[in-house]
Design an enzyme around this catalytic site. Structure first.
Site, mmCIF file in Angstrom:
data_model
loop_
_atom_site.group_PDB
_atom_site.id
_atom_site.type_symbol
_atom_site.label_atom_id
_atom_site.label_comp_id
_atom_site.label_asym_id
_atom_site.label_seq_id
_atom_site.Cartn_x
_atom_site.Cartn_y
_atom_site.Cartn_z
ATOM 1 N N GLY A 473 32.237 36.425 37.247
ATOM 2 C CA GLY A 473 31.877 37.586 38.349
ATOM 3 C C GLY A 473 32.685 38.574 37.807
ATOM 4 O O GLY A 473 32.710 39.728 38.396
ATOM 5 N N THR A 474 33.424 38.287 36.665
ATOM 6 C CA THR A 474 34.603 39.356 36.512
ATOM 7 C C THR A 474 33.956 40.342 35.433
ATOM 8 O O THR A 474 34.413 41.550 35.448
ATOM 9 C CB THR A 474 35.549 38.613 35.485
ATOM 10 O OG1 THR A 474 34.896 37.801 34.650
ATOM 11 C CG2 THR A 474 36.468 37.755 36.410
ATOM 12 N N ALA A 516 39.391 38.765 28.545
ATOM 13 C CA ALA A 516 39.113 40.153 28.000
ATOM 14 C C ALA A 516 40.011 40.127 26.789
ATOM 15 O O ALA A 516 39.519 40.421 25.607
ATOM 16 C CB ALA A 516 39.499 41.237 29.010
ATOM 17 N N PRO A 636 36.796 51.032 33.626
ATOM 18 C CA PRO A 636 37.149 51.119 34.658
ATOM 19 C C PRO A 636 36.438 50.672 35.908
ATOM 20 O O PRO A 636 37.203 50.342 36.816
ATOM 21 C CB PRO A 636 37.213 52.763 34.809
ATOM 22 C CG PRO A 636 37.231 52.990 33.249
ATOM 23 C CD PRO A 636 36.434 52.195 32.584
ATOM 24 N N LYS A 637 34.998 50.800 35.850
ATOM 25 C CA LYS A 637 34.465 50.351 37.017
ATOM 26 C C LYS A 637 34.417 48.856 37.356
ATOM 27 O O LYS A 637 34.937 48.250 38.396
ATOM 28 C CB LYS A 637 32.974 50.646 36.728
ATOM 29 C CG LYS A 637 31.826 50.413 37.893
ATOM 30 C CD LYS A 637 30.497 50.647 37.435
ATOM 31 C CE LYS A 637 29.682 50.400 38.524
ATOM 32 N NZ LYS A 637 29.339 51.584 39.337
ATOM 33 N N GLN A 642 37.620 44.140 40.091
ATOM 34 C CA GLN A 642 38.667 43.081 40.119
ATOM 35 C C GLN A 642 39.727 43.272 40.672
ATOM 36 O O GLN A 642 40.196 42.337 41.678
ATOM 37 C CB GLN A 642 39.197 42.851 38.531
ATOM 38 C CG GLN A 642 38.137 42.134 37.795
ATOM 39 C CD GLN A 642 37.435 40.797 38.292
ATOM 40 O OE1 GLN A 642 38.354 39.986 38.447
ATOM 41 N NE2 GLN A 642 36.406 40.757 38.736
ATOM 42 N N GLU A 709 43.473 38.757 38.156
ATOM 43 C CA GLU A 709 44.507 38.062 38.955
ATOM 44 C C GLU A 709 45.513 38.867 39.544
ATOM 45 O O GLU A 709 45.968 38.741 40.669
ATOM 46 C CB GLU A 709 45.380 36.670 38.246
ATOM 47 C CG GLU A 709 44.165 35.982 37.851
ATOM 48 C CD GLU A 709 44.622 34.751 37.086
ATOM 49 O OE1 GLU A 709 44.643 33.599 37.768
ATOM 50 O OE2 GLU A 709 44.633 34.545 35.908
HETATM 51 MO MO1 MOS Z 1 42.297 31.593 37.565
HETATM 52 S S1 MOS Z 1 43.361 30.782 39.065
HETATM 53 O O1 MOS Z 1 42.922 31.187 36.043
HETATM 54 O O2 MOS Z 1 40.832 31.008 37.547
#
Ligand code: MOS
Length: 742
Positions: A473-474, A516, A636-637, A642, A709
């Site tokens: 989903g990233t 990435a 950027p989007k 995230q 994260e």
């Molecule tokens: Mo992340 S908690 O390393 O999916």
């Protein structure tokens, strides 16, 4: 890495819509439970009601009589092959022995899967599950409460935190200003929208599995199943094209995968096993954690000592660990530091990484403690951080590859209006609402793993790049397509990025915010090799232009190659002239050696405003500003998405999320989304994300640090600090529910 690129498209760094967005919003992106091979049957898992003891009997007879029920697997009739010489480890197994479903009659935790009903439909299997009678012998109720079992804390099989430096205890005693506080965080559950699901088909003739699995990396499931069934990895194909969120819960294979594979092989039919929402509470979680922090400073606010110890829960069969206290030796300049980390084994399933594992936990305590020290010294909380700004990583004694945290502080403060903060608690009111401002620093490691990628450019002008990574989903599909399009100077529409298939070049599990950087670097490298191939071919097919020219002077743009002011020749013409249908290259990329001489981290400054209703104690967070130094921002989007997702979760972590265990019976009390509260729309208001400029030529060839994260880190502490500023009450136990504030 050599960079031949002078691209004409400029996709990198541009806001780009998700290349898979239309598929997703129109329902054309298949999630795992939507795969339905012919002759599919459905499995439904039964879970243990008790937390500790053993199964004395399982009565299957009634359930087996239900029309459509094919088989019921328990520890008594599970095929022997999954018990003998089977390896249940996966790439992220912590020290210990992984849980083996149906291995014997022992119950190790509440919710442990103890049987699988296989039937023609999911509904039949679920109905029949209710007819299976299980009798248990409860040993005791199990130890499930971290705080009540602290005396069992151990260092055994626990990685040591960063080395102590100076003498923190003495420095603490001798200091003018000091604070000492204890912080607690309950266990939390990932709860992605898509439940865990697997569809497994055993091919008897070939002795191979074909599997669709919800996982953050196909190589993880592949290795796990190969180990259990003693198969060559090549005999296990795992496909996982779309993931409806995972947040770390899919880093390790979950039990539905075992059940689908085991039943498929035993019954010689494709088997689908999907978890219910309640079952989503029967495996890994973010561990409960108790932390003690002692800080001291001199008159000027300069830190004289930092002591940070953490006690975190784990299971009794595996020692799950995360990095919780090390951040305290890294974030601020301080000569006297002492860190300690211990695990408390409980009768629970092994905890798992959950978005910013360890970081969101450790920084919660440290950044609340820094606020307490700011109050103690009478120094503005932002000023205190600047006074103690770390110019190098003292844990490792290394320089940072880049660190634009000061810019984060400045940009966040400007945007938020930090200068309007009233230091005196309860002094800022709007009607019956107490208004508070709070801030925290955030940090996350910028990691890079080995990764491979393949690129195929056809005579039709289509570029396909592939790598066995995931998109949880990233935005992996999108940013990898952008990198490829930019490198070859072709339009995004002519690029396809493939992932989520164990037959593709191997990539690391998608986690740690390293995709990435890791897969992106492999994609950049493979495209760079493709440039070289095109250039070499052009020197043959268009000698007049390219012979004796240097690739450094070549331009790859608009689907064409040129050198100097030469005529540009389309790649497709070169490929055709060479008599080929396509050209193909594959690479392995890994971190460059020089990187290990530096500490690579991303940083952030988060500022929040909270409102507390004086009459009801109701807390809201109308405004969050999060300024991010994450290296090069590829898109950027998707990057902003995230960070917004991380902040939203940080709000839930601060105000709502709490996995409750009943220590009278070892049970999870709120295994559903009605009682396990997460932040919803009404809880999440204005979120401003700022990306500060950060140039980093060391971290990886893209200069990108990863953003999955970082967004959650610091949010809960900033909210705690704002709550103090609003009310004068210091809340050190998550979540900050009304009863703790009133
Ligand atoms: Mo992340 S908690 O390393 O999916």
């Amino acid at each position: 890495m050599k960079n031949n690129m002078i691209a004409g498209t400029n996709y990198i760094g541009k806001s780009t819509r998700r290349v898979d967005g239309i598929k997703k919003v129109t329902g054309q992106a298949p999630y795992i439970a939507e795969f339905n091979p012919a002759d599919l049957v459905h499995g439904y898992v039964i879970n243990s009601r008790i937390a500790k003891g053993k199964i004395t009997s399982i009565h299957r007879e009634k359930a087996l009589k239900v029309p459509g029920v094919r088989e019921i697997f328990t520890h008594e009739n599970v095929p022997l092959e999954v018990k003998i010489d089977s390896d249940y480890t996966d790439p992220l197994s912590p020290p210990g022995s992984p849980f083996r479903p149906l291995y014997d009659d022992k119950i190790l935790y509440n919710g442990q899967p103890i049987a699988l009903i296989v039937a023609d439909t999911f509904e039949t299997a679920a109905f029949a599950a209710g007819l299976v009678e299980v009798e248990y012998e409860e040993e005791d109720h199990g130890e499930v409460d971290l705080k009540k079992n602290l005396e069992q804390a151990t260092h055994e099989d626990v990685p040591d935190p960063a080395e102590p430096r100076g003498n923190a205890e003495d420095a603490f005693e001798d200091s003018e200003s000091k604070i000492e506080a204890e912080y607690y965080q309950p266990r939390e559950y990932h709860n992605p929208m898509e439940p865990f699901a697997s569809v497994a088909s055993w091919n008897e003739e070939e002795g191979s599995f074909s599997i669709y699995d919800k996982i953050q990396g196909v190589s993880s499931s592949q290795g796990y199943i190969a180990g259990i069934f003693n198969l060559e990895k090549e005999k296990v194909r795992v496909i996982s094209p779309f993931i409806g969120g995972a947040f770390g819960s899919g880093l390790r294979p979950q039990y539905q995968l075992f059940f689908a594979a085991m039943a498929s092989k035993a019954l010689k039919l494709p088997v689908k096993v999907v978890m219910t929402r309640t079952q989503m509470f029967t495996f890994g979680h973010r561990p409960a954690c108790l932390q003690r922090v002692k800080l001291s400073a001199d008159k000027t606010g300069k830190l004289t000592s930092i002591q940070h110890e953490a006690f975190s829960e784990t299971s009794k069969f595996e020692k799950f660990n995360e990095t919780i206290v090390d951040w305290s030796g890294l974030m601020y300049e301080c000569e006297n530091v002492k860190l300690d980390y211990q695990l408390v084994p409980l009768d629970v399933y092994t905890p798992m990484d959950m978005r910013a594992p360890g970081g969101s936990t450790g920084i919660f305590a440290l950044e609340c403690a820094m606020d307490e020290l700011a109050i103690e010294t009478g120094i503005d909380p932002l000023e205190l951080r600047l006074i103690n700004y770390a110019e190098k990583d003292q844990n490792e004694n290394k320089p940072f590859s880049s660190k634009e945290l000061k810019a984060c502080y400045q940009r966040a403060a400007e945007k938020f209006g930090w200068q309007n903060r009233k230091p005196e608690p309860r002094s800022n009111k709007q009607g019956n609402k107490l208004v508070g401002y709070g801030m925290a620093t955030g940090v996350w490691e910028a990691m890079q793993q080995k990764s491979s990628a393949k690129a195929i450019l056809t005579a039709g002008g289509k570029l396909t790049v592939s790598s066995g990574t995931a998109d949880i989903g990233t935005g992996t599909y999108t940013i990898m397509s952008q990198i490829a399009a930019e490198m070859l100077g072709i339009s995004l529409e002519n690029v396809e990025f493939k992932l989520g298939d164990s037959t593709l070049p191997e990539a690391p599990i998608e986690g740690g915010s390293w995709t990435a950087s890791s897969v992106g670097s492999a994609v950049k490298l493979v495209c760079s090799k493709l440039q070289e191939t095109i250039f070499a071919m052009a020197a043959q097919t268009n000698t007049d232009i390219f012979e004796n020219k240097l690739i450094e002077n070549a331009v790859f743009s608009n689907g064409e190659i040129s050198v100097g002011n030469s005529t540009a020749i389309p790649y497709v013409e070169i490929i055709k002239a060479a008599g080929k249908k396509s050209i193909e290259v594959e690479v392995n990329s890994e971190p460059e050696d020089d990187r290990s001489n530096y500490s690579c981290y991303s940083h952030s400054c988060v500022m929040v405003e909270v409102h507390v209703d004086e009459d009801t104690g109701m807390i809201s967070v109308p405004r969050v500003v999060n300024a991010i130094a994450g290296g090069k921002i590829l898109n950027p989007k998707t990057a902003e998405s995230q960070i917004i997702g991380g902040v939203a979760w940080g709000i839930g972590m601060a105000l709502e999320e709490e996995g409750m265990m009943d220590s009278r019976n070892g049970r999870i009390m709120n295994a559903n989304l009605a009682e396990y509260h997460v932040a919803v729309h009404a809880d999440v208001q204005e979120i401003d994300v700022i990306f500060v400029e950060e140039q980093d030529d060391i971290v990886n060839p893209l200069g990108a640090k990863g953003l999955g994260e970082l967004g959650i880190v610091g949010v809960a502490s900033a909210i705690s600090n704002a709550l103090y500023n609003a009310t004068g009450k210091r809340v050190r136990e998550l979540p900050f529910t009304l009863d703790k504030v009133l």
